[in-house]
Motif scaffolding. Structure first.
Motif, PDB file in Angstrom:
ATOM      1  N   ILE A 177      -4.871   5.840  -6.368  1.00 57.43           N
ATOM      2  CA  ILE A 177      -4.802   5.841  -4.911  1.00 57.43           C
ATOM      3  C   ILE A 177      -4.098   7.101  -4.430  1.00 57.43           C
ATOM      4  CG2 ILE A 177      -4.201   4.450  -2.881  1.00 57.43           C
ATOM      5  CD1 ILE A 177      -5.837   2.869  -4.916  1.00 57.43           C
ATOM      6  N   THR A 178      -4.860   8.033  -3.940  1.00 53.56           N
ATOM      7  CA  THR A 178      -4.285   9.281  -3.456  1.00 53.56           C
ATOM      8  C   THR A 178      -3.356   9.000  -2.275  1.00 53.56           C
ATOM      9  OG1 THR A 178      -6.352  10.337  -4.045  1.00 53.56           O
ATOM     10  CG2 THR A 178      -4.862  11.599  -2.632  1.00 53.56           C
ATOM     11  N   GLY A 179      -2.164   9.597  -2.344  1.00 53.88           N
ATOM     12  CA  GLY A 179      -1.235   9.485  -1.222  1.00 53.88           C
ATOM     13  C   GLY A 179      -0.606   8.116  -1.063  1.00 53.88           C
ATOM     14  N   PHE A 180      -0.592   7.311  -2.149  1.00 51.37           N
ATOM     15  CA  PHE A 180      -0.056   5.951  -2.025  1.00 51.37           C
ATOM     16  C   PHE A 180       1.410   5.943  -1.627  1.00 51.37           C
ATOM     17  CE2 PHE A 180       1.971   2.133  -3.742  1.00 51.37           C
ATOM     18  CZ  PHE A 180       1.203   1.161  -3.144  1.00 51.37           C
ATOM     19  N   LEU A 181       2.227   6.719  -2.358  1.00 49.63           N
ATOM     20  CA  LEU A 181       3.668   6.670  -2.093  1.00 49.63           C
ATOM     21  C   LEU A 181       4.003   7.177  -0.695  1.00 49.63           C
ATOM     22  CD1 LEU A 181       5.133   7.718  -5.548  1.00 49.63           C
ATOM     23  CD2 LEU A 181       4.644   5.442  -4.653  1.00 49.63           C
ATOM     24  N   ASP A 182       3.305   8.214  -0.265  1.00 48.57           N
ATOM     25  CA  ASP A 182       3.574   8.719   1.087  1.00 48.57           C
ATOM     26  C   ASP A 182       3.162   7.707   2.159  1.00 48.57           C
ATOM     27  OD1 ASP A 182       4.887  10.955   0.370  1.00 48.57           O
ATOM     28  OD2 ASP A 182       3.195  12.339   0.628  1.00 48.57           O
ATOM     29  N   SER A 183       2.110   6.948   1.878  1.00 43.00           N
ATOM     30  CA  SER A 183       1.724   5.910   2.842  1.00 43.00           C
ATOM     31  C   SER A 183       2.825   4.864   2.977  1.00 43.00           C
ATOM     32  CB  SER A 183       0.459   5.187   2.388  1.00 43.00           C
ATOM     33  OG  SER A 183      -0.560   6.093   2.175  1.00 43.00           O
ATOM     34  N   ILE A 184       3.453   4.548   1.837  1.00 39.94           N
ATOM     35  CA  ILE A 184       4.548   3.575   1.898  1.00 39.94           C
ATOM     36  C   ILE A 184       5.715   4.193   2.674  1.00 39.94           C
ATOM     37  CG2 ILE A 184       6.201   2.215   0.544  1.00 39.94           C
ATOM     38  CD1 ILE A 184       3.265   1.274   0.306  1.00 39.94           C
ATOM     39  N   ARG A 185       5.954   5.485   2.469  1.00 42.70           N
ATOM     40  CA  ARG A 185       7.036   6.156   3.216  1.00 42.70           C
ATOM     41  C   ARG A 185       6.760   6.112   4.718  1.00 42.70           C
ATOM     42  NH1 ARG A 185       6.936   9.819  -1.373  1.00 42.70           N
ATOM     43  NH2 ARG A 185       8.671   9.105  -2.688  1.00 42.70           N
TER      44      ARG A 185
END
Lengths: 545, 215
Positions: free
Chosen positions: B129-137
């Motif tokens: 999942i590209t950009g998963f952690l930033d989405s959570i941020r």
């Protein structure tokens, strides 16, 4: 003319002749034969009924459907089926359309009233009868010359979905089925198949152009301009509309809340419209819409939907009190909605209409709300299970499953999803009860309160408590900010809002609290006093001394 | 790519066509594209889960996991619940779905510290999942944005997954927040969050009738 004959000749309560045994064995035998034979009055009713269908006497049909049929059912067929197809066919020259309609009522009666419910064969035959009916209506090149009362059309669609639901539940109970029955079921997988049901409802929607009609209607235009040949015909239009509600119910039963609400695009459920005049339909619509909102954590929308329909029920109660078979259903759904409203208000406290609030103050609801507020998870679960739709799995258990009862699986799953949500929110009521007492409150102080509340002999680590409190406070804000609908054709639209009555923000280490204060309401009070005074005044004037 | 497919897929979701199992390969491919290109189409993903519900033999656990993780990237919306409702008990207990359910549970409770610890121990889970952690941020910033007027810098960094000073600055700038010593100023909340007073409003129309009858 015929009407007169019918009413004069066969008053519905003149049936004493069927009432008593004679005591004489020979005569009693005769009596039993009589019982099996169709009573004259029923014969005449059926012949007349057929004529009305063929001649499209819509008002007459309405009376026959809403009054005569239930009355005759009560008098002659309370615990046994209506006469067999073959007997009736002989009376009405095997009129194909009338026979389909008759069988629809015949099977519906078996589902509703016959002890032990329908047999496998009856379930199959009812399904085939619906196929015949919908084929007749949908495969015609020009609109079929048939007109039925709207109430009948609504109950027909609702029953169709209900019988699917009933079949899916029955199908999933493998434990009591004979090998023969399982064999029949496995080799007839098309019967009451979910795709079949969806296909019928979608076809009715498409054939009637009801979506386009509603869209034009919502923008203030004339629906007839887009209705087309079929859609301008009342039978198709109303079947189309009720099919949308049927889809709403079907999607809800399968746990698909997004589709269930999406299917109602362009229907404003709180607004009066030319389609929304069947109380049972309105109530059912709001029940499933409100439920879907609740599951999506759109509590404000759920509360608005439930309050609005419950208010409507309060105001119009007398209107449908007389029709007993509808009344039971409406009462049940009303009670379920009060339970759902109670759940929503515990999770998301909010001001609601005073008269609805009044009902919730009654003992049974009040007690339940109190328990839920104090974190009684079992009470949440009980209320949910009582009030939720009868969820089902769209597919039968695999052929090689062990013979067990699988019918509760779906409801268990939906309950679990809901309870996970409740579990996530379980600290919020406690926090709310403290915040309510202050306008500002240091985080450390609240952490101390929370720790003391846990009953751990006064020993606790302030830092740890503060850490976990901060998490709960973030959770509070997150859970109380929900999507709320305000305008637009789809009930799925909306903006994030904090609609609950208590709100707060954190400024470094201080909590600032905003509450909602409701001033006393004098209007109602004065109006009641004025009316009372008026009444008294009138009586005094009428006194003759 | 995702944009280009959106139209084709929308056609597949109309009316009864939505339940056509022949569309499943295309829709599953679309899920993969969404994961790769950081795009999102809730309706298409729900249609995939619906097809699994109707055709249990086609159930694909990898695609389902991606759909669930994508739903998490869409917090604070409740898309995850919608997806969860279309699965069943047995599927939820399967690895790695049970792990994703747990992640969702702690995110919904805003226990972000626990989330970061957990996610670092499962690096492969969200790889696709590209950009998963930033989405959570982004979700963290949303919750902070509605909760705080000022927050301690260290605490914010912790909530964002122990980010370094530079990264923290990027997020603070992105949301237009301001550094004030060891504090971050989020927004002036007392304008939005204030005590409401609900007073009864009686307009002339609603009492007109009763006044007329009292003459």
């Amino acid at each position: 003319m015929f009407t007169d004959d019918f009413e004069q000749g066969f008053e519905f309560n003149n049936y004493d002749e069927y009432g008593a045994h004679t005591g004489d064995p020979n005569l009693d035998n005769e009596y039993n034969k009589q019982q099996l034979k169709m009573p004259e009055i029923v014969k005449n009713f059926l012949v007349y009924f057929r004529n009305c269908v063929n001649e499209g006497l819509i008002f007459e049909l309405q009376t026959l459907y809403e009054t005569s049929w239930p009355k005759l059912t009560e008098d002659y067929f309370e615990k046994r089926p209506w006469p067999e197809e073959s007997e009736v066919a002989a009376l009405v020259d095997s009129d194909p359309v009338f026979m389909i309609l008759y069988k629809e009522l015949y099977f519906r009666h078996i589902y509703a009233r016959i002890q032990g419910g329908p047999t496998l064969e009856q379930r199959f035959n009812s399904f085939y009868n619906y196929c015949d009916l919908f084929n007749y209506i949908l495969s015609a090149d020009v609109p079929v010359p048939l007109e039925l009362p709207d109430l009948w059309l609504w109950e027909l669609i609702d029953e169709f979905v209900y019988q699917f639901q009933s079949f899916a539940q029955y199908r999933a109970r493998l434990q009591k089925k004979t090998a023969q029955e399982l064999e029949t079921l496995n080799s007839n997988n098309k019967v009451w198949n979910v795709l079949c049901v969806l296909n019928v409802l979608h076809s009715l929607v498409d054939k009637s152009n009801i979506k386009q009609q509603l869209e034009v209607c919502a923008s203030g235009g004339d629906p007839d301009s887009v209705a087309g040949e079929f859609g301008s015909h009342s039978l198709y239009k109303m079947l189309g509309y009720f099919s949308l509600i049927g889809l709403l119910r079907l999607h809800s039963l399968l746990g698909d809340y997004y589709q269930s609400i999406k299917v109602l695009e362009n229907i404003e459920i709180h607004k009066k419209s030319q389609y929304a005049h069947i109380p049972a339909c309105l109530i059912s619509t709001s029940y499933y819409v409100g439920f879907g909102y609740m599951m999506m954590r759109r509590y404000s929308d759920a509360i608005r939907t439930f309050s609005s329909i419950l208010l409507y029920i309060q105001r119009t109660k007398q209107l449908f009190a007389s029709k007993s078979y509808q009344h039971d259903q409406i009462n049940k759904q009303t009670d379920q909605m009060y339970h759902l409203l109670a759940i929503c208000l515990v999770l998301h406290p909010q001001c609601i209409d005073e008269s609805i609030q009044q009902t919730l103050r009654e003992k049974s609801y009040h007690e339940k709300m109190y328990k839920m507020q104090y974190g009684d998870l079992q009470e949440f679960e009980n209320c949910f299970i009582f009030a939720c739709p009868k969820f089902l799995s769209p597919c039968p258990p695999p052929v090689d499953s062990i013979p067990d009862d699988y019918s509760k699986e779906a409801i268990r799953h939906q309950t679990q999803v809901f309870m996970d949500e409740v579990q996530q929110q379980k600290m919020l009521p406690t926090i709310r009860s403290y915040l309510k007492l202050y306008t500002t409150l240091p985080i450390a102080k609240l952490a101390t309160f929370m720790a003391q509340n846990k009953n751990n002999d006064g020993k606790f680590d302030v830092n740890k408590e503060t850490q976990s409190l901060l998490i709960h406070l973030l959770c509070f804000k997150h859970k109380m900010k929900n999507v709320v609908w305000s305008k637009g054709s789809s009930g799925l639209e909306g903006k994030l809002e904090s609609g609950s009555e208590l709100d707060f923000y954190i400024d470094n280490d201080m909590i600032h609290i905003a509450d909602t204060k409701v001033a006393h309401r004098y209007g109602d009070f004065f109006i009641r006093k004025i009316l009372k005074f008026e009444d008294l005044n009138r009586k005094l004037h009428n006194l003759k001394l | 790519m995702a944009e280009a497919m959106k139209q084709t897929v929308a056609q597949m979701l109309k009316g009864i066509e939505r339940y056509n199992p022949d569309n499943l390969p295309t829709l599953e491919h679309y899920v993969e594209i969404q994961s790769r290109e950081n795009a999102y189409d809730l309706e298409a993903n729900l249609a995939v889960l619906k097809l699994y519900q109707f055709n249990p033999n086609s159930f694909n656990i990898d695609i389902t996991s991606q759909i669930l993780l994508k739903a998490l990237t869409n917090l604070p919306n409740t898309n995850f619940i919608l997806c969860k409702c279309l699965l069943n008990e047995r599927q939820l207990s399967e690895e790695p779905i049970n792990e994703i359910i747990y992640l969702a549970d702690i995110l919904e409770q805003c226990d972000f510290q626990l989330f970061w610890t957990r996610i670092h121990s499962l690096p492969e889970l969200t790889q696709k999942i590209t950009g998963f952690l930033d989405s959570i941020r982004k979700f963290v910033c949303h919750v902070v944005g509605i909760t705080y007027q000022t927050i301690e810098k260290a605490h914010l960094a912790e909530l964002l997954g122990d980010v370094d000073d530079l990264t923290l600055k990027v997020w603070v700038n992105k949301y237009g927040w301001k550094e004030q010593g060891h504090l971050i100023f989020i927004a002036n909340q007392d304008e939005n969050i204030k005590t409401k007073n609900i007073n009864e409003k009686i307009d002339f129309d609603s009492v007109g009738a009763i006044m007329a009858s009292c003459r």
